[in-house]
Design a protein around this motif. Structure first.
Motif, PDB file in Angstrom:
ATOM      1  N   ASP A   1      -7.544   4.197  -4.216  1.00  0.00           N
ATOM      2  CA  ASP A   1      -8.504   5.252  -3.924  1.00  0.00           C
ATOM      3  C   ASP A   1      -9.815   4.985  -4.655  1.00  0.00           C
ATOM      4  OD1 ASP A   1      -9.343   7.662  -2.839  1.00  0.00           O
ATOM      5  OD2 ASP A   1      -8.699   8.806  -4.605  1.00  0.00           O
ATOM      6  N   ILE A   2      -9.691   4.625  -5.931  1.00  0.00           N
ATOM      7  CA  ILE A   2     -10.892   4.362  -6.729  1.00  0.00           C
ATOM      8  C   ILE A   2     -11.621   3.123  -6.211  1.00  0.00           C
ATOM      9  CG2 ILE A   2     -11.706   3.758  -9.039  1.00  0.00           C
ATOM     10  CD1 ILE A   2      -9.244   5.397 -10.062  1.00  0.00           C
ATOM     11  N   GLN A   3     -10.866   2.053  -5.919  1.00  0.00           N
ATOM     12  CA  GLN A   3     -11.492   0.827  -5.416  1.00  0.00           C
ATOM     13  C   GLN A   3     -12.194   1.067  -4.080  1.00  0.00           C
ATOM     14  OE1 GLN A   3      -9.041  -2.683  -5.336  1.00  0.00           O
ATOM     15  NE2 GLN A   3      -7.842  -1.940  -7.068  1.00  0.00           N
ATOM     16  N   LEU A   4     -11.511   1.818  -3.206  1.00  0.00           N
ATOM     17  CA  LEU A   4     -12.092   2.055  -1.886  1.00  0.00           C
ATOM     18  C   LEU A   4     -13.354   2.902  -1.992  1.00  0.00           C
ATOM     19  CD1 LEU A   4      -8.930   2.708   0.304  1.00  0.00           C
ATOM     20  CD2 LEU A   4     -10.442   0.738   0.370  1.00  0.00           C
ATOM     21  N   ALA A   5     -13.359   3.806  -2.968  1.00  0.00           N
ATOM     22  CA  ALA A   5     -14.529   4.661  -3.110  1.00  0.00           C
ATOM     23  C   ALA A   5     -15.765   3.833  -3.471  1.00  0.00           C
ATOM     24  CB  ALA A   5     -14.267   5.722  -4.178  1.00  0.00           C
ATOM     25  N   ARG A   6     -15.542   2.697  -4.167  1.00  0.00           N
ATOM     26  CA  ARG A   6     -16.669   1.847  -4.561  1.00  0.00           C
ATOM     27  C   ARG A   6     -17.218   1.055  -3.384  1.00  0.00           C
ATOM     28  NH1 ARG A   6     -13.722  -0.625  -8.868  1.00  0.00           N
ATOM     29  NH2 ARG A   6     -13.463   0.892 -10.539  1.00  0.00           N
ATOM     30  N   LEU A   7     -16.408   0.942  -2.359  1.00  0.00           N
ATOM     31  CA  LEU A   7     -16.806   0.153  -1.198  1.00  0.00           C
ATOM     32  C   LEU A   7     -17.972   0.835  -0.491  1.00  0.00           C
ATOM     33  CD1 LEU A   7     -15.148  -2.327  -0.236  1.00  0.00           C
ATOM     34  CD2 LEU A   7     -14.291  -0.873   1.588  1.00  0.00           C
ATOM     35  N   ASP A   8     -19.023   0.089  -0.261  1.00  0.00           N
ATOM     36  CA  ASP A   8     -20.178   0.695   0.395  1.00  0.00           C
ATOM     37  C   ASP A   8     -20.089   0.450   1.903  1.00  0.00           C
ATOM     38  OD1 ASP A   8     -22.527   1.612   1.268  1.00  0.00           O
ATOM     39  OD2 ASP A   8     -23.799   0.277   0.069  1.00  0.00           O
ATOM     40  N   PRO A   9     -19.927   1.464   2.696  1.00  0.00           N
ATOM     41  CA  PRO A   9     -19.737   1.252   4.136  1.00  0.00           C
ATOM     42  C   PRO A   9     -20.904   0.486   4.772  1.00  0.00           C
ATOM     43  CG  PRO A   9     -19.804   3.596   3.616  1.00  0.00           C
ATOM     44  CD  PRO A   9     -19.884   2.873   2.325  1.00  0.00           C
ATOM     45  N   ALA A  10     -22.118   0.663   4.225  1.00  0.00           N
ATOM     46  CA  ALA A  10     -23.278   0.016   4.833  1.00  0.00           C
ATOM     47  C   ALA A  10     -23.199  -1.514   4.740  1.00  0.00           C
ATOM     48  CB  ALA A  10     -24.551   0.508   4.161  1.00  0.00           C
ATOM     49  N   THR A  11     -22.661  -2.002   3.613  1.00  0.00           N
ATOM     50  CA  THR A  11     -22.622  -3.454   3.444  1.00  0.00           C
ATOM     51  C   THR A  11     -21.303  -4.072   3.894  1.00  0.00           C
ATOM     52  OG1 THR A  11     -21.754  -3.256   1.226  1.00  0.00           O
ATOM     53  CG2 THR A  11     -24.154  -3.307   1.461  1.00  0.00           C
ATOM     54  N   THR A  12     -20.398  -3.257   4.373  1.00  0.00           N
ATOM     55  CA  THR A  12     -19.134  -3.816   4.848  1.00  0.00           C
ATOM     56  C   THR A  12     -18.948  -3.504   6.325  1.00  0.00           C
ATOM     57  OG1 THR A  12     -18.137  -1.831   3.976  1.00  0.00           O
ATOM     58  CG2 THR A  12     -17.769  -3.853   2.730  1.00  0.00           C
ATOM     59  N   PRO A  13     -19.617  -4.276   7.157  1.00  0.00           N
ATOM     60  CA  PRO A  13     -19.478  -4.009   8.586  1.00  0.00           C
ATOM     61  C   PRO A  13     -18.110  -4.479   9.097  1.00  0.00           C
ATOM     62  CG  PRO A  13     -20.885  -5.910   8.226  1.00  0.00           C
ATOM     63  CD  PRO A  13     -20.454  -5.447   6.897  1.00  0.00           C
ATOM     64  N   GLY A  14     -17.045  -3.948   8.485  1.00  0.00           N
ATOM     65  CA  GLY A  14     -15.697  -4.369   8.874  1.00  0.00           C
ATOM     66  C   GLY A  14     -15.299  -3.671  10.152  1.00  0.00           C
TER      67      GLY A  14
ATOM     68  N   TRP B   1       0.865  -1.183   0.000  1.00  0.00           N
ATOM     69  CA  TRP B   1       0.000   0.000   0.000  1.00  0.00           C
ATOM     70  C   TRP B   1       0.888   1.216   0.000  1.00  0.00           C
ATOM     71  CZ3 TRP B   1      -5.546   0.700   1.551  1.00  0.00           C
ATOM     72  CH2 TRP B   1      -6.301  -0.422   1.139  1.00  0.00           C
ATOM     73  N   ILE B   2       1.311   1.620  -1.214  1.00  0.00           N
ATOM     74  CA  ILE B   2       2.230   2.747  -1.321  1.00  0.00           C
ATOM     75  C   ILE B   2       1.697   3.748  -2.341  1.00  0.00           C
ATOM     76  CG2 ILE B   2       4.286   1.455  -0.635  1.00  0.00           C
ATOM     77  CD1 ILE B   2       4.947   1.064  -3.547  1.00  0.00           C
ATOM     78  N   LEU B   3       2.380   4.889  -2.394  1.00  0.00           N
ATOM     79  CA  LEU B   3       1.915   5.993  -3.228  1.00  0.00           C
ATOM     80  C   LEU B   3       1.649   5.565  -4.670  1.00  0.00           C
ATOM     81  CD1 LEU B   3       1.482   9.122  -3.088  1.00  0.00           C
ATOM     82  CD2 LEU B   3       3.707   9.287  -4.148  1.00  0.00           C
ATOM     83  N   ALA B   4       2.532   4.696  -5.195  1.00  0.00           N
ATOM     84  CA  ALA B   4       2.379   4.289  -6.592  1.00  0.00           C
ATOM     85  C   ALA B   4       1.027   3.621  -6.838  1.00  0.00           C
ATOM     86  CB  ALA B   4       3.510   3.348  -6.977  1.00  0.00           C
ATOM     87  N   GLN B   5       0.463   3.014  -5.784  1.00  0.00           N
ATOM     88  CA  GLN B   5      -0.814   2.315  -5.934  1.00  0.00           C
ATOM     89  C   GLN B   5      -1.992   3.171  -5.469  1.00  0.00           C
ATOM     90  OE1 GLN B   5      -0.652  -0.564  -7.336  1.00  0.00           O
ATOM     91  NE2 GLN B   5       1.577  -0.703  -7.240  1.00  0.00           N
ATOM     92  N   ALA B   6      -1.670   4.338  -4.933  1.00  0.00           N
ATOM     93  CA  ALA B   6      -2.696   5.078  -4.201  1.00  0.00           C
ATOM     94  C   ALA B   6      -3.910   5.418  -5.048  1.00  0.00           C
ATOM     95  CB  ALA B   6      -2.103   6.340  -3.598  1.00  0.00           C
TER      96      ALA B   6
END
Ligand SMILES: Nc1ncnc2c1ncn2[C@@H]1O[C@H](COP(=O)(O)OP(=O)(O)OP(=O)(O)O)[C@@H](O)[C@H]1O
Ligand SMILES: [Mg+2]
Lengths: 261, 386
Positions: free
Chosen positions: B42-55, B33-38
């Motif tokens: 960022d895009i993948q995490l934005a797709r994550l729906d907090p409601a359905t991921t009770p992590g 998890w480094i800047l080159a991958q950020a």
């Protein structure tokens, strides 16, 4: 990654300005993952050595290898090296026409591929990392104090989380508490990011707190060793530097063999 | 998702967390998890729906590398999840990664955007007109104030001539006068050529080509010589004044000067102003000669007027008052150019960018004021009947 791989290797370096020779047949090596302190009297050529390694001054003779590539002769190696280091100059060298946040974002922009929101976020993270308040972001360098400019310069040097960090007197001009924080910060970053740091400093506290080894510039050459090893040298400058009253206080616990009065 | 293939791949897994009981989930960052991958992350995490991921926990066991950018993405994710699910824990992190996360977690949530939001176009437009108008007003007032200051300092230094900086004056005279001679000479010579050529073409139609000489005499001596010279000097020396003094301001040299009891107006402004007062009339005189010379060459070549005839015609028809009208303006224009140049230089603050901006402004302003003053002189001489 465990073995001490050499990341910077300077051999037979000679530097001359007109007729004054600054370095003569100087060797200097830095291993991966260490914090290398560079000390020496004023005008002994510490900043010049740094500038030669990062390619701002061309030496009269000698070779310089960074990350295994010959940066003096191989433009591609130089480019690779440039992408993997961050530099904090002695006087900050911030772009005066950009705000602090924009200054931090310059290397990120140059690299490309990051969204503006993410860059704004990262700029705030860097500011917090170096201990600047968030409201320093939209300010221009001329509106900051000297110590704040220094921190902003560090934030910019850290912008891309470089593997190699050059710091020219990072704690000069900081208050003692700020300087100690700064040392901790360098240590933390170094450990968590696996940074290699080359740090010019006059600050004995920093030397003791942060550095693994120290290179002392004396007689146009480098004397290298841990702080305890350098204390045993009997070069007059090293003696007065490491055995001064202040040094005895700071290094009291670091080296048991300090002479007692 | 699978194990990273390349050393620099980064992704994440969401796994059931049996240890935490029913419904507990683990968010597992994987790889570097480094800047080159950020930006990808960022895009993948934005797709994550907090409601359905009770992590409720973020597990660092499969991370290979973490830098500040990666740490920030994790911290930001945790904050997003916390809004819905309460405290998110970081578990299983390497100690060095954990310290970094702690430090990054200290970053305060954003309160206001770093770059303030822009107001709408029309308001900005009106506000800028207003600000510019007020700016011009204060600028004019300050410039007049500066003129007063310079005059007072001049008066004081006339009373104490030993304080006068002769070396600086001489050096400025060389830089603003002697060094400007080639360009001033060349340009006015060419102006003379152009003027004579155009005049001769037109006047030939009336068979009055001899009057080309009158045209040259009046226009060069009275207006063009001084005006061209003043414009060149404003571009050459006025800008140099601003840039020099401005750079000194940026380096705090002017501040240092003041603490040593040196008066910047006396040290920096007076020598420059006096130098221009000396050199601008001299340059103008030189420009007049070169202009008449250029015109003379054309008269000779095109109209067969011999040098002798040319001189006689010039002396007989062009009153000497035209020459004096031109020359009298020179010291006034010199003061305008020097004052504007130095004034803008002293207004520089902080950045290198302001040196550039004020240098441009100083040249534009100096030329503008010179032409305004020239117009004022024309009206004045008209009223006086000269
Ligand atoms: N561009 C240059 N031209 C000529 N001489 C130079 C130049 N840069 C540095 N020097 C000289 O090189 C010597 C070393 O300078 P350097 O800036 O490296 O000193 P330093 O060890 O960093 O000192 P300090 O601790 O004061 O920062 C000095 O004597 C300086 O005068
Ligand atoms: Mg230095």
């Amino acid at each position: 990654m465990a073995q001490p791989e050499t990341i910077i290797e300077v051999t037979g370096l000679r530097t001359q300005f007109g007729r004054s020779v600054i370095h003569d047949d100087l060797d200097f090596t830095v291993r991966r993952g260490e914090v290398m302190g560079v000390v020496g009297g004023s005008g002994t050529g510490k900043s010049v050595l740094l500038k030669e390694i990062i390619g701002l001054i061309t030496p009269a003779a000698g070779t310089i290898r960074v990350l295994g590539g010959d940066v003096l002769n191989d433009e591609a190696a130089m480019q690779r090296a440039r992408e993997s280091w961050g530099v904090l100059f002695q006087d900050g060298a911030l772009f005066s026409s950009l705000t602090v946040a924009e200054n931090i974002q310059v290397p990120m922009r140059e690299r490309g591929g990051l969204s503006q929101t993410l860059m704004d976020d990262l700029a705030r993270v860097k500011l917090a990392l170096v201990g600047l308040p968030a409201d320093a972001g939209p300010k221009f360098p001329s509106e900051l104090s000297g110590g704040m400019r220094k921190r902003a310069g560090l934030a910019r040097a850290l912008a891309l989380d470089p593997a190699l960090l050059f710091l020219d007197e990072p704690t000069a001009g900081l208050d003692p508490i700020g300087a100690a924080d700064f040392d901790t910060l360098i240590r933390n970053l170094q450990q968590s990011l696996g940074l290699t740091v080359v740090m010019v400093t006059h600050d004995l506290d920093s030397l003791v707190a942060v550095t693994d080894r120290i290179s002392a510039l004396v007689d146009k050459k480098v004397v290298v060793g841990t702080i305890a090893e350098l204390m045993e040298q009997d070069h007059p400058w090293l003696r007065s530097y490491f055995h001064g009253a202040r040094a005895r206080q700071v290094a009291g616990m670091a080296a048991p063999n300090v002479e007692k009065r | 998702m699978t194990e990273p293939a390349a050393p620099h791949a980064a992704s994440f897994d969401i796994a059931e967390n049996s240890a935490a009981g029913a419904g507990g989930r683990l968010f597992q960052p994987v790889g570097a998890w480094i800047l080159a991958q950020a930006s990808d992350l960022d895009i993948q995490l934005a797709r994550l729906d907090p409601a359905t991921t009770p992590g409720l926990r973020i597990d660092g066991g499969r991370l290979t590398q973490l830098d500040t950018a990666g740490a920030w993405l994790l911290v930001r994710l945790a904050r997003r999840l916390e809004v819905q699910h309460g405290k998110v824990e970081f578990v299983n992190f390497d100690p060095s990664h954990a310290t970094l996360l702690e430090r990054v977690a200290e970053v305060e949530p954003e309160v206001e955007p770093l770059n303030a939001a822009r107001p709408n176009g029309l308001t900005t437009f009106l506000a800028r007109i207003g600000a510019a108008t007020i700016g011009v007003g204060t600028q004019a007032r300050d410039l007049v104030g500066f003129l007063g200051l310079a005059m007072i300092t001049l008066g004081r230094s006339l009373k104490q001539p030993h304080r006068f900086r002769l070396t600086a004056l001489v050096s400025q005279i060389e830089k603003t006068g002697l060094d400007a001679m080639p360009i001033v000479g060349l340009l006015t010579f060419l102006i003379g050529v152009v003027l004579a050529y155009q005049g001769a073409e037109t006047l030939r139609g009336f068979g009055a080509e001899i009057y080309t000489v009158n045209l040259l005499g009046v226009s060069i001596l009275r207006e063009l010589g001084i005006l061209i010279t003043a414009i060149i000097v404003a571009g050459r020396s006025g800008s140099a004044f601003t840039a020099q003094i401005g750079t000194m301001k940026v380096n705090q040299e002017v501040d240092a000067m003041q603490t040593m009891g040196l008066d910047p107006v006396e040290v920096l402004v007076l020598p420059r102003m006096l130098a221009l007062i000396v050199t601008l009339p001299l340059l103008t005189f030189f420009a007049n000669i070169m202009g008449l010379l250029g015109g003379g060459v054309i008269c000779m070549v095109l109209l067969d007027i011999s040098p002798d005839q040319y001189m006689r015609q010039l002396a007989n028809t062009t009153d000497i008052s035209h020459f004096w009208v031109g020359m009298i303006k020179a010291p006034f224009f010199a003061v305008i150019i020097a004052l504007v140049g130095c004034f803008e230089g002293l207004r520089v603050s902080g950045s290198a960018e302001s040196v550039g901006r004020l240098t441009t402004q100083s040249v534009v302003e100096a030329i503008f004021l010179v032409i305004i003053a020239d117009a004022a002189f024309s009206i004045l001489f008209q009223l006086m009947g000269i």
